[in-house]
Scaffold this motif. Sequence first.
Motif, PDB file in Angstrom:
ATOM      1  N   LYS A 543     -68.888   2.130 -76.533  1.00  0.00           N
ATOM      2  CA  LYS A 543     -69.317   3.535 -76.382  1.00  0.00           C
ATOM      3  C   LYS A 543     -68.301   4.256 -75.521  1.00  0.00           C
ATOM      4  O   LYS A 543     -68.234   4.054 -74.312  1.00  0.00           O
ATOM      5  CB  LYS A 543     -70.707   3.610 -75.745  1.00  0.00           C
ATOM      6  N   GLY A 544     -67.487   5.099 -76.181  1.00  0.00           N
ATOM      7  CA  GLY A 544     -66.453   5.843 -75.455  1.00  0.00           C
ATOM      8  C   GLY A 544     -67.052   6.921 -74.568  1.00  0.00           C
ATOM      9  O   GLY A 544     -68.223   7.297 -74.712  1.00  0.00           O
ATOM     10  N   PRO A 545     -66.238   7.475 -73.653  1.00  0.00           N
ATOM     11  CA  PRO A 545     -66.747   8.406 -72.650  1.00  0.00           C
ATOM     12  C   PRO A 545     -67.064   9.805 -73.185  1.00  0.00           C
ATOM     13  O   PRO A 545     -67.851  10.535 -72.598  1.00  0.00           O
ATOM     14  CB  PRO A 545     -65.597   8.481 -71.640  1.00  0.00           C
ATOM     15  N   LEU A 546     -66.465  10.184 -74.329  1.00  0.00           N
ATOM     16  CA  LEU A 546     -66.641  11.569 -74.792  1.00  0.00           C
ATOM     17  C   LEU A 546     -67.913  11.755 -75.604  1.00  0.00           C
ATOM     18  O   LEU A 546     -68.744  12.605 -75.279  1.00  0.00           O
ATOM     19  CB  LEU A 546     -65.430  11.987 -75.645  1.00  0.00           C
ATOM     20  N   ALA A 547     -68.051  10.971 -76.689  1.00  0.00           N
ATOM     21  CA  ALA A 547     -69.195  11.178 -77.581  1.00  0.00           C
ATOM     22  C   ALA A 547     -69.860   9.859 -77.962  1.00  0.00           C
ATOM     23  O   ALA A 547     -70.668   9.802 -78.882  1.00  0.00           O
ATOM     24  CB  ALA A 547     -68.729  11.902 -78.845  1.00  0.00           C
ATOM     25  N   GLY A 548     -69.482   8.791 -77.252  1.00  0.00           N
ATOM     26  CA  GLY A 548     -70.127   7.500 -77.508  1.00  0.00           C
ATOM     27  C   GLY A 548     -69.605   6.770 -78.727  1.00  0.00           C
ATOM     28  O   GLY A 548     -70.247   5.846 -79.226  1.00  0.00           O
ATOM     29  N   TYR A 549     -68.413   7.183 -79.253  1.00  0.00           N
ATOM     30  CA  TYR A 549     -67.826   6.465 -80.395  1.00  0.00           C
ATOM     31  C   TYR A 549     -67.001   5.286 -79.887  1.00  0.00           C
ATOM     32  O   TYR A 549     -66.495   5.319 -78.763  1.00  0.00           O
ATOM     33  CB  TYR A 549     -66.948   7.405 -81.233  1.00  0.00           C
ATOM     34  N   PRO A 550     -66.803   4.228 -80.701  1.00  0.00           N
ATOM     35  CA  PRO A 550     -66.036   3.065 -80.239  1.00  0.00           C
ATOM     36  C   PRO A 550     -64.609   3.449 -79.856  1.00  0.00           C
ATOM     37  O   PRO A 550     -64.032   4.364 -80.446  1.00  0.00           O
ATOM     38  CB  PRO A 550     -66.019   2.137 -81.471  1.00  0.00           C
ATOM     39  N   MET A 551     -64.071   2.733 -78.872  1.00  0.00           N
ATOM     40  CA  MET A 551     -62.711   3.007 -78.420  1.00  0.00           C
ATOM     41  C   MET A 551     -61.730   2.065 -79.100  1.00  0.00           C
ATOM     42  O   MET A 551     -62.031   0.907 -79.359  1.00  0.00           O
ATOM     43  CB  MET A 551     -62.607   2.835 -76.907  1.00  0.00           C
ATOM     44  N   VAL A 552     -60.535   2.603 -79.395  1.00  0.00           N
ATOM     45  CA  VAL A 552     -59.468   1.786 -79.999  1.00  0.00           C
ATOM     46  C   VAL A 552     -58.183   2.013 -79.206  1.00  0.00           C
ATOM     47  O   VAL A 552     -58.089   2.928 -78.389  1.00  0.00           O
ATOM     48  CB  VAL A 552     -59.226   2.185 -81.482  1.00  0.00           C
ATOM     49  N   GLY A 553     -57.195   1.140 -79.455  1.00  0.00           N
ATOM     50  CA  GLY A 553     -55.884   1.330 -78.831  1.00  0.00           C
ATOM     51  C   GLY A 553     -55.930   1.295 -77.314  1.00  0.00           C
ATOM     52  O   GLY A 553     -55.453   2.214 -76.643  1.00  0.00           O
ATOM     53  N   LEU A 554     -56.513   0.220 -76.778  1.00  0.00           N
ATOM     54  CA  LEU A 554     -56.661   0.143 -75.317  1.00  0.00           C
ATOM     55  C   LEU A 554     -56.180  -1.221 -74.815  1.00  0.00           C
ATOM     56  O   LEU A 554     -56.527  -2.257 -75.377  1.00  0.00           O
ATOM     57  CB  LEU A 554     -58.142   0.336 -74.949  1.00  0.00           C
ATOM     58  N   LYS A 555     -55.363  -1.188 -73.749  1.00  0.00           N
ATOM     59  CA  LYS A 555     -54.979  -2.434 -73.084  1.00  0.00           C
ATOM     60  C   LYS A 555     -55.602  -2.425 -71.695  1.00  0.00           C
ATOM     61  O   LYS A 555     -55.493  -1.430 -70.963  1.00  0.00           O
ATOM     62  CB  LYS A 555     -53.455  -2.536 -72.977  1.00  0.00           C
ATOM     63  N   ALA A 556     -56.309  -3.489 -71.355  1.00  0.00           N
ATOM     64  CA  ALA A 556     -56.932  -3.600 -70.029  1.00  0.00           C
ATOM     65  C   ALA A 556     -56.322  -4.810 -69.316  1.00  0.00           C
ATOM     66  O   ALA A 556     -56.363  -5.929 -69.844  1.00  0.00           O
ATOM     67  CB  ALA A 556     -58.439  -3.773 -70.176  1.00  0.00           C
ATOM     68  N   THR A 557     -55.737  -4.560 -68.162  1.00  0.00           N
ATOM     69  CA  THR A 557     -55.102  -5.654 -67.413  1.00  0.00           C
ATOM     70  C   THR A 557     -55.825  -5.843 -66.076  1.00  0.00           C
ATOM     71  O   THR A 557     -55.879  -4.927 -65.252  1.00  0.00           O
ATOM     72  CB  THR A 557     -53.618  -5.334 -67.154  1.00  0.00           C
ATOM     73  N   LEU A 558     -56.399  -7.019 -65.891  1.00  0.00           N
ATOM     74  CA  LEU A 558     -57.034  -7.369 -64.612  1.00  0.00           C
ATOM     75  C   LEU A 558     -55.918  -7.798 -63.650  1.00  0.00           C
ATOM     76  O   LEU A 558     -55.194  -8.746 -63.934  1.00  0.00           O
ATOM     77  CB  LEU A 558     -58.015  -8.531 -64.855  1.00  0.00           C
ATOM     78  N   TYR A 559     -55.727  -7.043 -62.528  1.00  0.00           N
ATOM     79  CA  TYR A 559     -54.596  -7.397 -61.650  1.00  0.00           C
ATOM     80  C   TYR A 559     -55.006  -7.711 -60.205  1.00  0.00           C
ATOM     81  O   TYR A 559     -54.205  -8.232 -59.433  1.00  0.00           O
ATOM     82  CB  TYR A 559     -53.519  -6.292 -61.667  1.00  0.00           C
ATOM     83  N   ASP A 560     -56.261  -7.448 -59.842  1.00  0.00           N
ATOM     84  CA  ASP A 560     -56.686  -7.801 -58.482  1.00  0.00           C
ATOM     85  C   ASP A 560     -58.200  -7.786 -58.410  1.00  0.00           C
ATOM     86  O   ASP A 560     -58.887  -7.367 -59.347  1.00  0.00           O
ATOM     87  CB  ASP A 560     -56.078  -6.812 -57.468  1.00  0.00           C
ATOM     88  N   GLY A 561     -58.712  -8.216 -57.257  1.00  0.00           N
ATOM     89  CA  GLY A 561     -60.154  -8.208 -57.041  1.00  0.00           C
ATOM     90  C   GLY A 561     -60.502  -9.164 -55.917  1.00  0.00           C
ATOM     91  O   GLY A 561     -59.625  -9.622 -55.172  1.00  0.00           O
ATOM     92  N   SER A 562     -61.789  -9.444 -55.771  1.00  0.00           N
ATOM     93  CA  SER A 562     -62.195 -10.429 -54.759  1.00  0.00           C
ATOM     94  C   SER A 562     -63.495 -11.080 -55.214  1.00  0.00           C
ATOM     95  O   SER A 562     -64.154 -10.581 -56.126  1.00  0.00           O
ATOM     96  CB  SER A 562     -62.379  -9.742 -53.393  1.00  0.00           C
ATOM     97  N   TYR A 563     -63.849 -12.207 -54.545  1.00  0.00           N
ATOM     98  CA  TYR A 563     -65.071 -12.886 -54.967  1.00  0.00           C
ATOM     99  C   TYR A 563     -65.759 -13.486 -53.748  1.00  0.00           C
ATOM    100  O   TYR A 563     -65.205 -13.554 -52.654  1.00  0.00           O
ATOM    101  CB  TYR A 563     -64.739 -13.971 -55.994  1.00  0.00           C
ATOM    102  N   HIS A 564     -66.986 -13.896 -53.963  1.00  0.00           N
ATOM    103  CA  HIS A 564     -67.782 -14.504 -52.896  1.00  0.00           C
ATOM    104  C   HIS A 564     -68.086 -15.933 -53.346  1.00  0.00           C
ATOM    105  O   HIS A 564     -68.532 -16.147 -54.479  1.00  0.00           O
ATOM    106  CB  HIS A 564     -69.073 -13.692 -52.733  1.00  0.00           C
ATOM    107  N   PRO A 565     -67.847 -16.908 -52.489  1.00  0.00           N
ATOM    108  CA  PRO A 565     -68.002 -18.311 -52.925  1.00  0.00           C
ATOM    109  C   PRO A 565     -69.417 -18.653 -53.393  1.00  0.00           C
ATOM    110  O   PRO A 565     -69.605 -19.555 -54.203  1.00  0.00           O
ATOM    111  CB  PRO A 565     -67.620 -19.137 -51.693  1.00  0.00           C
TER     112      PRO A 565
END
Length: 687
Positions: A543-565
């Motif tokens: 669900k895309g942000p404008l009208a809820g249509y599926p998104m295409v042509g997207l690269k998502a790169t996870l590059y940082d974060g943190s966690y709890h043991p």
Amino acid sequence: MYTANAIRNICLLGHSGSGKTALAESLLYMTGAIDRIGKNADGNTVCDYDPEEIRRHISISTSVVPLVYKNIKINLLDTPGGFDFSGAVVEALRAADAAILVCSAKDGITVGFEKAWKYCEERNMPRFIYISKVDEDNSDYNATFNALREKYGNKIAPVVVPIWDAQKRVTGIIDVLNKRAFEMQNLKRVEIDVPAGKESVIEEFNDALKESVAETSEEFMDKFFGGEDFTYAEMIKGLHKGVVDHTLYPVLCGSGVTCLGSLMLMDHIADLLPNPVEGNYHKATTADGKTEEFVVSPGGVPSAFVWKTVSDQYGKYSYIKVLSGEITSDTTLVNARTGETEKLGRLYSACGKKYTEVKALACGDIGAIGKMDRVKTGDTLCDPRKVVSLKGLPYPAACYSMAIFPKTKGQDDKVAAGLNRLNEEDPSFKLTNNAETKQMVISGTGDQQLDVLVSKLKSRFGVDAVLEPAKVAYREKIKKKVEAHGRHKKQTGGSGQFGDVWIRFEPQDEQDGLIFAEEVFGGSVPKNFYPAVEKGVQEAIQKGPLAGYPMVGLKATLYDGSYHPVDSNEMAFKMAAILAFKEAMPNANPTLLEPIGALTVTVPDSYVGDVMGDLSKRRGRPMGMTPDHEGNTVIEAEVPMAEMSSYAIDLRAMTQARGSFALEFVRYEEVPKANQAKIIADAKAEE
């Protein structure tokens, strides 16, 4: 039972309202098959028996009426003239060996007549032309005949011409070949003297026929130039050959209401039109995939082609044309499509809606088999010793689509089941379930066909259905690179939930779905949570942000974060990824994409300006124009699919139904900013 030589399979073709059904009715009456002539307006004709046909006063499907005349069986196939029902015409053309093209003396050459002529040309089909309604007010036989001569040349040969009185009313007809004249008195044919002053006209037409006969063989040519007269048998032989070889198109005339000309038409059908052995040319594919000519032969092993199916409340009938051998009710044949063996069961001769059981069907004959559940229109049934498959039926492209759904919620299955049953009878429409727009979409040749299907759903299956324009499957994509943080933290009694990610979102080509990558250093997010992050993004892009249509042509790169043991788990990281997506999208310059189609329109040259003007209103981009050397121009363009929902109807109106088109999806493109606001507003309103 009639042998192949004594059978004629003839389809009636022509524009809606030209008088095909009335002609069939008059032929039935004149051969004694019925004792009163039905009228279309009264809904009591033999051919138009379906409740929808009676209600609308038009033919919707092809009906079969067998006539017996002078020991010849004439299977007459009455086809619909409405362009939305051209699928039924395609079926009849496959079963027929010749055609009678009906054109009314009031309307002359219509689009429906032109299309019928084209169908015959494509199939190399022998044909008569029958000018109907010659005795009605405002009819003009001469204008119609002259227009035919002008358009199709000297092959157009009059064999029956009308007689006029002083008030220019048609009172009778002249048989050119036999130089005899007739009129109708109380639906009975009476011979009269040839009117004074008509002899020269008859001589002129008769000489023209002799000339046509002379051209059919060298022997006849020598006789003609030697000044010898042809015998009647030689005239018939030569004319028959001319019709079969397409050097001659006889023109007859008459009236379906008074039966004027009906007996003469049957004389000419019997004498001049081909029998099934001389008729339609078939190509077959053998079991090893080779293509060969299929020879129609009474002495061959049994085989038949299923050219039409009727599936109503009384049961299912498969209409067949026997193409070789003889078929009886206990014949066992193989269905070339499925490879399954079928024991035939009861055979019928159909006359409109009336079925009469018969013991056998001879080569060339048309009949029906009851209760063949696994057999479909277009199947070839053959002897196990020689399994061949005839080419399927070339139905017109389904170019008009609407979404269909039940008026009452929860009856979707009933609508689908009803349409699947109707599809057995009319394979020219398609039904698809669009998973993306969550709509059932029905596609056919035009609005009238779909309207009839909705009516039949109600009358036959008790389901009320509604048609609506089908939704367009838009897409969304971003145009700017952004980075976003998503943190999901929840503390409840016992262990909590903790997931924390930084994701970079970048635009890619539309063809690519989601590309997921990771560049995490130093284990700030453990590897075992990467799939959960990808799953979160995958879920979010539905669900895309404008009208809820599926998104295409997207690269998502996870590059940082943190966690709890203790508190980190897959669910937490999935939620964190969704939150990062939601934060990023408004800043990533999101935009809407729409499907673009490649359009090919074929129109007569005189309509090119109108069609081009209309395409520019639909945001179309012309890509080229080429003449097809038949007086048409082929226009190629790219157009947004969203602008094309009513094109089938609009093109028909613009070109008087002479234009045709094909449209297929090629790619997605950005919607112009000016058009995006409305699409977004409509989507939100629907939510």
